[in-house]
Design an enzyme around this catalytic site. Structure first.
Site, PDB file in Angstrom:
ATOM      1  N   HIS A 169       0.849  -1.195   0.000  1.00  0.00           N
ATOM      2  CA  HIS A 169       0.000   0.000   0.000  1.00  0.00           C
ATOM      3  C   HIS A 169       0.878   1.236   0.000  1.00  0.00           C
ATOM      4  CE1 HIS A 169       0.501   0.940   4.362  1.00  0.00           C
ATOM      5  NE2 HIS A 169       0.456  -0.360   4.549  1.00  0.00           N
ATOM      6  N   ASP A 190      -0.470   4.361   0.816  1.00  0.00           N
ATOM      7  CA  ASP A 190      -0.921   5.342   1.806  1.00  0.00           C
ATOM      8  C   ASP A 190      -0.147   5.138   3.097  1.00  0.00           C
ATOM      9  OD1 ASP A 190      -2.502   2.883   2.336  1.00  0.00           O
ATOM     10  OD2 ASP A 190      -3.444   4.098   3.895  1.00  0.00           O
ATOM     11  N   ASP A 237       6.520   1.097   6.011  1.00  0.00           N
ATOM     12  CA  ASP A 237       5.088   0.761   6.018  1.00  0.00           C
ATOM     13  C   ASP A 237       4.299   1.757   5.177  1.00  0.00           C
ATOM     14  OD1 ASP A 237       2.637  -0.341   6.747  1.00  0.00           O
ATOM     15  OD2 ASP A 237       2.500   0.833   8.584  1.00  0.00           O
ATOM     16  N   GLU A 260      -5.156   1.571   3.159  1.00  0.00           N
ATOM     17  CA  GLU A 260      -5.019   0.484   4.135  1.00  0.00           C
ATOM     18  C   GLU A 260      -4.948   1.011   5.559  1.00  0.00           C
ATOM     19  OE1 GLU A 260      -3.242  -2.381   6.831  1.00  0.00           O
ATOM     20  OE2 GLU A 260      -2.330  -0.478   6.207  1.00  0.00           O
ATOM     21  N   GLU A 261      -4.231   2.111   5.755  1.00  0.00           N
ATOM     22  CA  GLU A 261      -4.033   2.622   7.106  1.00  0.00           C
ATOM     23  C   GLU A 261      -5.316   3.176   7.724  1.00  0.00           C
ATOM     24  OE1 GLU A 261      -1.548   1.909   8.650  1.00  0.00           O
ATOM     25  OE2 GLU A 261       0.283   1.995   7.458  1.00  0.00           O
ATOM     26  N   HIS A 309       4.253   3.681  12.284  1.00  0.00           N
ATOM     27  CA  HIS A 309       3.159   4.432  12.903  1.00  0.00           C
ATOM     28  C   HIS A 309       3.658   5.422  13.957  1.00  0.00           C
ATOM     29  CE1 HIS A 309      -0.359   1.487  11.812  1.00  0.00           C
ATOM     30  NE2 HIS A 309       0.574   1.514  10.867  1.00  0.00           N
TER      31      HIS A 309
END
Length: 451
Positions: A90, A92, A123, A156-157, A423
């Site tokens: 992903h 995003d 990520d 996705e996030e 994150h």
């Protein structure tokens, strides 16, 4: 890494990989268009689409998904009669949080202490680059022996399910014999790991109202019901004294049978402050991979700076609940909402709504694809056997694909090892891991084609 043509090719491509990741990280592609311009996500999507076209992918398309974001699709045909492999990542990313807390700007890829820092570096924009590296290495060494589909998700996030809904409406699009999800990570740097389970998740927004409007705390405090105080009581009811999650009706006693996670190593990985205890019971692996975990993600209430002496009339919170394999996320949502209502004190009015959900996932690790990956990782990581671990995070698409294609094998690998701090502020990727996992993926595709 033992010398072989694929590994040598990947090593030669690493400067290009860094330049490309720099370009991709520069897009502020957070799929929350109230905070970040939609044009940033569209720019990242177009970057991925252009990269696929450069690699001779056919049918490259920006798919408008039901949640208002775009996923990027492309198809690269292999030899006649070959198997089909779907590669997922992903583009995003999570918001950067406190940009001032970053040592370097979050959307500028920066090398420091042998790692590349930037939001999405691990990520999962690094996952996009990993797929490209693996395919380029195969093209330079005899060709790609399978049909390849690539899908790069755009939300996705956010957990809003755009790609899941699109896949359900177009079930033929992502059909494959095997799916490689490039959004996981090794248990630690240098230890090749596939993720065999994922926790599911639900997001619930809860609001408590007690008064028609705020009141002076000196004149009314002590008898007027405080909505913020009520909310605090409710949120506190979600944990036992030891910090274990306590949602009425949801079991918290399952155990993990697999790779162990040393408690001191976890404290180091999580950067727990000296003297602060870990929460929950059971082993660390039990708590992370086999049991539910509640987290209060945010609270709407007055900030300390500028606060007035008032009894609050309303307060809101966003609550995340991670659920392990074997627990239905929809049922967990019902239990969580019922718990919030039951534990709201003083007859306060409570309203909750679900704003995101994803089911847990468990892979079949006895399949030919897993053996092909184990053999590939043994070459990419000499002297290391492939390990199986769980992951506390959620990738809702996994269960959607498993339901749509029950015969497909699904593997999860990726760049999000503990040092990556995904994150969080100062997210980074290990270029050595990017190189080794790209080699492993390339060799996997070759091994799997002949299995």
């Amino acid at each position: 890494m033992s010398s072989n043509p694929v590994a040598e090719t990947v090593a030669s491509l690493m400067p290009r990989a860094r330049a490309e990741l720099t370009e991709l990280v520069a897009f502020k592609s957070v799929a929350d268009f109230d905070q970040f311009p939609k044009s940033e996500s569209e720019g990242a999507a177009n970057w991925v689409a252009d990269a696929l076209r450069t690699e001779d992918f056919q049918d490259v398309a920006l798919l408008d998904t039901p949640d208002g974001t775009q996923s990027v699709y492309g198809y690269l045909p292999g030899p006649q009669g070959a198997k089909t492999v779907l590669l997922y990542a992903h583009y995003d990313v999570q918001p950067p949080l406190d940009e001032a807390a970053w040592a370097t700007p979050p959307f500028e890829l920066t090398e420091r202490d042998g790692r590349w820092y930037g939001r999405g570096a691990a990520d999962c924009k690094g996952g996009v680059i990993m797929h490209l590296l693996a395919l380029r290495a195969l093209k330079a060494n005899g060709g790609i022996p399978v049909h390849v589909k690539v899908i790069a998700e755009g939300s996705e996030e956010m957990g809003t399910g755009g790609l899941e809904r699109y896949a359900e409406e177009h079930p033929e699009l992502l059909a494959a014999d095997t799916v490689v999800i490039g959004d996981s990570g090794n248990f630690r740097v240098g230890l090749p790991t596939v993720t065999s389970t994922l926790r599911g998740m639900t997001l619930v927004r809860v609001r408590i109202d007690t008064l028609e409007g705020n009141l002076h705390s000196g004149q009314f405090g002590g008898a007027a019901p405080d909505a913020l105080g009520a909310l605090i009581r409710v949120l506190d009811s979600l944990r036992a004294e030891d910090g274990s999650t306590t949602v009425d009706g949801l079991t918290d006693e399952s155990s993990w049978d697999g790779l162990r996670y040393d408690e001191e190593q976890f404290r180091t990985d999580a950067k727990v402050l000296d003297g602060v205890e870990l929460i929950g019971s059971g082993t660390v692996a039990d708590r992370l991979w086999a049991r539910p975990a509640v987290t209060v993600l945010g609270i709407d209430c007055p900030p300390v700076v500028g606060a007035t002496p008032s009894v609050q009339a309303s307060a809101r919170a966003l609550v995340s609940l991670r659920v392990p394999p074997g627990v239905d996320a929809a049922e967990a949502t019902k239990l969580l909402q019922a718990h919030l209502e039951t534990h709201t004190p003083w007859g306060a009015r409570v309203h909750s709504e679900q704003v995101g959900q994803g089911q847990a996932f468990r892979a079949d690790t006895n399949s030919p694809a897993y053996q092909a990956m184990a053999d590939a990782m043994a070459v990419a990581y000499p002297g290391q056997d492939m390990q199986y671990a769980g992951q506390g995070g959620s990738i809702p698409l996994c269960n959607t694909l498993a339901a749509l294609y029950p015969n497909a094998e699904i593997l999860l690998i990726g760049l999000s090892e503990p040092e990556a701090q995904i994150h969080a502020v100062n997210e980074s990727v290990s270029p050595q891991e990017l190189e080794r996992l790209s080699v492993a993926e390339a060799l996997f595709l070759r091994n799997y084609a002949g299995s």
